[in-house]
Write an enzyme that holds these catalytic residues in place. Structure first.
Site, short mmCIF file in Angstrom:
data_model
loop_
_atom_site.label_atom_id
_atom_site.label_comp_id
_atom_site.label_asym_id
_atom_site.label_seq_id
_atom_site.Cartn_x
_atom_site.Cartn_y
_atom_site.Cartn_z
N ARG A 148 -6.11 10.35 3.71
CA ARG A 148 -7.54 9.73 2.99
C ARG A 148 -8.10 8.85 4.73
NH1 ARG A 148 -4.25 5.18 -0.03
NH2 ARG A 148 -6.04 3.84 0.29
N ARG A 150 6.60 10.35 -1.12
CA ARG A 150 5.40 9.39 -1.91
C ARG A 150 4.18 9.64 -1.62
NH1 ARG A 150 6.97 3.72 0.97
NH2 ARG A 150 9.18 4.77 1.10
N ASP A 201 1.10 7.18 -2.73
CA ASP A 201 0.24 6.00 -3.01
C ASP A 201 0.40 5.93 -4.16
OD1 ASP A 201 1.09 4.69 -0.35
OD2 ASP A 201 -0.72 5.67 0.48
#
Lengths: 274, 274
Positions: B224, B66, B68
């Protein structure tokens, strides 16, 4: 009455241009604009709304000229009048606090008496950015136009020479029925090619073609019609010397197509010593 | 049963991530999603909808992992199964015809038997782009993060060395209560600085800082959180050698903040010889 001059940058993607729509233009759409919150606004209105929040009254902002829907600006100039002195030191950041992220007041200053952003403008510079690559640009689709076939910068440069100077640019003016002044003076046309940066991930954009035009004023759609014509020259569909004939014909149908709004940026508005 | 592998690029700005939301997650919001057409979709769903138009039945697409909300991809990999042979020569352009402009299938190919985009992935590369300039980036606000203060690439590079190799990266994992595997192997971290292009008008972006991370797999928010920490190192708030301690503490609170999604790009998913 102080006159405040604003230097404004905006990403025009989500706006229907600079200029407030007149009542006549919007009357048929007014029902819709009440019904949906996603109705596109103009940049002028958006800035006026932000100023109203600061000055607690309606402020009328005048720009150096309109930019069409989807056209961007790095330095649009606008002005407004105040009825009493005002400390403008923090005005730019105050306005930015009320503006959406795609519009930014770069600076605010008090202008000299008699300043008018449109009437006092002496020269303007527009830039047009073309992503010249086989793959369609995904990330910069709103920030440039796309030409997939190779274009010759040399041919485009040769063609551009015929457009320099004071001419009737009727062939490059929007082809609606409105009669407008069509004489203006082009001082410079710069055409450059640059390789796409390998670092910042602009997928597939191997080359950029950038066209800068400096003129005393621009007619409606003028840059986009010139660019559309120069691209036709660049890919060999129009000969460079034919641009001279296109100009003298004073007929929009003789020139190339209108290039998309997304690639166009108002870069600078120049004022003489005021 | 042919397995089709897709290479997909997307601008994640207007999506709530790659992964289809499960019924449990969306139940409370389902009323709203019926009421407004502007409810954000996932990229996975959008691609499944396009494939359904081509194959006239529901197609389940599985991605390599995935991404985000707001995270982009230059080369996400996904696969789906078909129950009979299919000529995929024109599949990519057919799917693109049904996809919105911010998602693009770069290529489609038939994969070997047993191929699974997630389970067979051996390495992934993510890139993080930071606009490092005094002025806030207007045009690339969805395509990069913004750091206004100077950051030292040398310090960031020194700090990044402590993260290389196989470690428990719990300190850099999303701090929700979900218990997940947190051991992974970082093969490379590359940190580069490049000057902004003078031609393409990225107003005020004088410098770009680009961070590439190659690993066997990535934990939730890992890039991140690493970038947020490295930026703290770059501006002198965390010492390079302290990153070693942050790693060994296995505590999310010891690391720096989570960098914004807008700067993150899934660049490549690598598969061994299958």
């Amino acid at each position: 009455m102080p006159i405040i001059k604003l230097n404004i940058a905006y990403d025009g993607t989500h706006y229907c241009g600079w200029q407030r729509q007149t009542a006549r233009h919007t009357s048929s759409a007014s029902h819709q604009s009440l019904a949906t919150s996603h109705q596109k606004k103009t940049i002028q209105e958006t800035i006026e709304d932000a100023l109203q929040k600061i000055f607690k009254k309606k402020i009328k902002v005048e720009g150096s000229g309109r930019t069409d829907a989807g056209v961007h600006a790095l330095a649009q100039v606008a002005h407004f009048k105040l009825d009493k002195p005002f400390d403008i030191t923090k005005l730019a950041s105050a306005v930015n606090a009320y503006l959406p992220k795609d519009i930014s007041v770069i600076s605010a200053e008090e202008a000299v008496k008699g300043f008018h952003s449109r009437f006092c403008a002496q020269r303007k510079i527009y830039r047009y950015c073309i992503a010249n690559s086989a793959a369609k640009p995904l990330f910069v689709r709103h920030l440039s136009s796309w030409v997939r076939y190779p274009i010759s910068i040399a041919k485009m440069r040769r063609a551009s020479k015929f457009l320099l100077g004071r001419h009737d640019f009727k062939s490059f003016q929007a082809s609606d029925r409105v009669i407008r002044k069509s004489i203006t003076h082009i001082y410079k046309i710069g055409i450059k090619k640059s390789r796409g940066s390998g670092l910042f991930p602009f997928i597939g954009v191997s080359n950029w073609v950038v066209i800068d035009i400096e003129a005393s004023g621009f007619l409606r759609n003028m840059v986009r019609n010139i660019v559309g014509t120069l691209v036709e020259v660049g890919r060999g569909r129009i000969k460079p010397q034919d641009v001279k004939n296109i100009l003298t014909k004073k007929d929009r149908r003789s020139a190339g197509p209108c290039a998309p709004a997304a690639g166009l940026y108002l870069m600078d508005v120049r004022y003489g010593r005021l």
